[in-house]
Design a protein around this motif. Structure first.
Motif, PDB file in Angstrom:
ATOM      1  N   THR A 531       0.666  -1.174   0.047  1.00 11.82           N
ATOM      2  CA  THR A 531      -0.128  -0.117  -0.037  1.00 11.82           C
ATOM      3  C   THR A 531       0.713   1.314  -0.023  1.00 11.82           C
ATOM      4  N   THR A 532       2.101   1.216   0.678  1.00  6.55           N
ATOM      5  CA  THR A 532       2.941   2.347   0.495  1.00  6.55           C
ATOM      6  C   THR A 532       4.066   1.854  -0.282  1.00  6.55           C
ATOM      7  N   ARG A 533       4.774   3.064  -0.772  1.00  6.15           N
ATOM      8  CA  ARG A 533       5.978   2.859  -1.320  1.00  6.15           C
ATOM      9  C   ARG A 533       7.182   3.398  -0.770  1.00  6.15           C
ATOM     10  N   THR A 535       8.224  -0.874  -0.938  1.00  9.78           N
ATOM     11  CA  THR A 535       7.710  -1.899  -0.143  1.00  9.78           C
ATOM     12  C   THR A 535       9.140  -2.674   0.450  1.00  9.78           C
ATOM     13  N   THR A 636      14.496   4.977  -1.234  1.00  9.24           N
ATOM     14  CA  THR A 636      13.306   5.950  -1.634  1.00  9.24           C
ATOM     15  C   THR A 636      13.111   5.797  -3.043  1.00  9.24           C
ATOM     16  N   ASP A 639      10.544   0.584  -6.064  1.00  9.43           N
ATOM     17  CA  ASP A 639       9.278   0.260  -5.520  1.00  9.43           C
ATOM     18  C   ASP A 639       9.373  -0.887  -4.408  1.00  9.43           C
ATOM     19  N   ARG A 662      10.746   0.159  11.419  1.00  7.77           N
ATOM     20  CA  ARG A 662      10.646   0.638  10.152  1.00  7.77           C
ATOM     21  C   ARG A 662      10.626  -0.008   8.859  1.00  7.77           C
TER      22      ARG A 662
END
Length: 704
Positions: A531-533, A535, A636, A639, A662
């Motif tokens: 859902t967040t990039r 992964t 960062t 993907d 994290r």
């Protein structure tokens, strides 16, 4: 690149994203787990079978064969109804009959019967029934002698043979019948048949002897009482006779003379009175004829008198002649006078005869009256005498009843004693052998083939049990099911065994079972954590270093094939990925951290377009927090990021990185064949069983 390689990995997802697999029942209840364990340890499964087969062969060879001969005996509880009154009752109720048959079974296998058989066949000298004394028996005998116990050797052998025969003898009543089945076991067919037949015959003889003995004892008891009963009867008779003589109570046929006399006098008086009445009537009739008031023919005595009959016949002839004379000569003829004189003479004679009969009847009547009066007087006097002896007669009757009672008891005992003497010679038992014992066809116990089959089955069963017990004893993971139960965490993927890692830097083939399983795992990770990039997925293990590194590289390649920007980080101090891929960066992470510059020159091109960040031991010395921050900074621009860290439980840095929240996903790999349960548990205790941790089974090609 094949079709499987280009196909998006989301088509190979096997479980729902974010949902752990349901924990099944224990592994040893799963046929697949059992089959896997048995296949992996097939030698251990087969090892006990030859031993059991050898044991079965030894048992068949060393253990003597046992044969059981069978005979059937009919025990009819009714017996033979030879005499009317037997000693034992017959026609008993059904329940009592069954109890009687059960009691006879106890007699059949009793020591009395078996002891006779032991003596008959000399079983106390038979080695089969009396084993030679062992050292233990001799020691026990010595101790017994020290404590004062005594006993002859022959008696001990007889008792030993008796006990052995009792243990080998079995008797049971067949269902819904009075038939008893008797069997005896022996090492010899002939001996088994002989002993069975002998026990049955001895039982019949014993029953017959016991019945004769019971009859004899009953007869002797009755005979012993006969003398007392006879003396009692004699005393009763003497007492009654003395009382009769003392009171002059004479009688015959159970009746006193006075009673007989009264009876006779009463009968005679009745007859005399009847005679008087009869004569009175006859006299009245005769007097009526004499006086002309009655016809001559109305009195029987006159009619039956022969004299009157002759006179009446003569009178009739004279009157007939007179009538002829009157008719022929006339009423005045001189001859008629003679006829009239004859008629008068005859009538006078008839009247005289009638008067004579009347006189005789009158004399008889008077005599009868006198006899009646005499009998009445005598009867009256006898009545007075009888009244005087009534009280004595009552006592005499009581004494006579006592005599009769004593006589009846004595006679019944005498008859019964004689009957019992005769019954001693009769055998009224209906028990008989209906099926004589024959030689047994085969030995006792299962056939040899069945023994071997049972030994083989037992050996295989023991082998299966040992193989299943060896699974937890080996301390290995073994299967996905066991891994999931031990860890208490979901197993998101099961990877089959794969050949060694390729180091040519080219893209891996995607047409193997391992690649398909990796593609499914990658798709699941994207669903759960995409859902967040980017992964970021940490890949670690407790002792499966090769498996985890291969999984991290395979996940990176699979994601790259889906068109993602993928970063593969080698954070394992062993540098398995860096060494196998033979990659070296121009700059290390430590230099980036010191200079605070970008990651230019630190990333190396890997297979299928994957960017690789090689291991930098110097950067790890700067601290796990800084090292983890550098990895997050480098991620960062990508993907998906896959980080291969060290082993949990042996690498402190790996544990700290794994505990860093994290990183949203953590994959803990375990090898089915190599991973240790103890190490896995230590690793789980180190990182904690948190939701972001997932298990992956590698090297699972041994699963069924």
């Amino acid at each position: 690149m094949t079709m499987v390689e280009r196909m998006p990995s989301r088509f190979f997802v096997g479980a729902e994203p974010g949902r752990p697999d349901a924990t099944p029942e224990p592994w040893f209840l799963d046929p697949r787990e059992i089959r896997r364990a048995l296949r992996a340890r097939w030698k251990l499964v087969l090892a006990p079978a030859p031993l059991f087969l050898l044991a079965a062969l030894a048992w068949l060879v060393l253990v003597p064969s046992q044969y059981a001969a069978v005979t059937q005996i009919l025990m009819d509880p009714r017996g033979l109804h030879v005499v009317k009154d037997g000693v034992t009752p017959s026609d008993q109720a059904s329940d009592a009959s069954l109890l009687l048959v059960d009691s006879q079974i106890r007699v059949l296998i009793s020591d009395e019967v078996l002891r006779r058989v032991v003596e008959r066949f000399k079983l106390d000298r038979d080695p089969e029934f009396v084993r030679p004394a062992s050292l233990l028996d001799k020691a026990r005998g010595s101790l017994s002698s020290l404590f004062g116990a005594s006993g002859g050797a022959a008696a001990d052998d007889t008792l030993t043979a008796l006990r052995a025969l009792r243990d080998r003898t079995v008797a049971r009543r067949l269902e819904r019948s009075f038939v008893v089945e008797l069997s005896v076991t022996s090492e010899s067919r002939q001996k088994a048949a002989d002993l069975t037949q002998a026990i049955a015959e001895t039982y019949l003889d014993t029953v017959s002897e016991a019945q004769a003995q019971i009859t004899r004892k009953a007869g002797e008891a009755l005979s012993g009482r006969l003398g007392e009963l006879q003396d009692s009867l004699r005393r009763a008779e003497d007492k009654a006779q003395q009382f009769r003589a003392a009171n002059n109570l004479v009688g015959t046929r159970g009746q006193l003379v006075s009673e007989q006399t009264l009876t006779q006098l009463n009968q005679q008086l009745g007859a005399a009175r009847a005679r008087v009445a009869e004569l009175r009537g006859r006299l009245s009739q005769i007097e009526a004829v004499t006086n002309g008031r009655a016809d001559l023919n109305s009195v029987t005595e006159i009619v039956q008198s022969s004299t009157i009959a002759q006179l009446r016949a003569q009178l009739a002839q004279v009157e007939a002649a007179r009538a002829d004379t009157v008719a022929n000569l006339g009423p005045r003829h001189p001859t008629l006078r003679t006829s009239e004189l004859q008629v008068q003479s005859l009538r006078s004679q008839i009247e005289a005869e009638i008067r004579r009969i009347a006189a005789a009847t009158r004399n008889d009547y008077k005599s009868a009256q006198a006899n009646e009066a005499s009998l009445a007087a005598t009867l009256e006097s006898r009545k007075n005498e009888a009244l005087s002896v009534d009280k004595s007669f009552v006592r005499l009757r009581e004494l006579e009843r006592q005599v009769e009672a004593s006589r009846a008891v004595y006679e019944s005992f005498l008859v019964r004693a004689r009957e019992l003497q005769e019954q001693q010679r009769l055998d009224t038992s209906s028990a008989r052998i209906i099926s004589p014992a024959s030689l047994p066809a085969r030995r006792l116990g299962p056939p040899a083939a069945l023994v071997f089959a049972a030994a083989l089955a037992a050996g295989l069963g023991i082998g299966v049990a040992l193989a299943l017990l060896a699974v937890p004893a080996a301390g290995r993971i073994g299967s996905r099911r066991r891994l999931q139960q031990i860890a208490g965490l979901p197993v998101v993927a099961t990877l089959p065994k794969k050949a060694g890692i390729r180091g040519d830097g080219k893209a891996l083939r995607a047409d193997t079972a391992y690649d398909v399983a990796v593609a499914r795992l990658g798709s699941r990770l994207q669903r759960d954590f995409g859902t967040t990039r980017p992964t970021i997925v940490l890949v670690t293990s407790a002792d499966d270093r090769v498996g985890k590194s291969e999984l991290a590289r395979s996940l990176a390649v699979s994601a790259a094939l889906d068109g993602q920007r993928v970063l593969l980080v080698d954070a394992d101090p062993a540098a398995v990925l860096s060494g196998d891929l033979r990659l070296r960066a121009r700059r290390g992470i430590a230099e980036v951290l010191r200079t605070q510059t970008g990651f230019s020159g630190t990333l190396v091109d890997g297979p299928s377009g994957v960017k690789v960040l090689p291991f930098d031991e110097e950067a790890l010395r700067l601290g796990t927090t800084a090292y983890a921050g550098a990895i997050l900074s480098a991620a960062t621009t990508f993907d998906s990021v896959f980080v291969d860290i060290g082993l949990i439980g042996t690498d402190v840095a790996a544990e700290r990185i794994a505990q860093d929240e994290r990183f949203p996903a953590l994959l803990l790999t375990a090898s089915a064949a190599r991973s240790s349960v103890a190490r896995l548990r230590r690793a789980l205790d180190a990182i904690g069983r948190e939701p972001r941790a997932h298990l992956v089974m590698t090297d699972a090609d041994s699963e069924a």
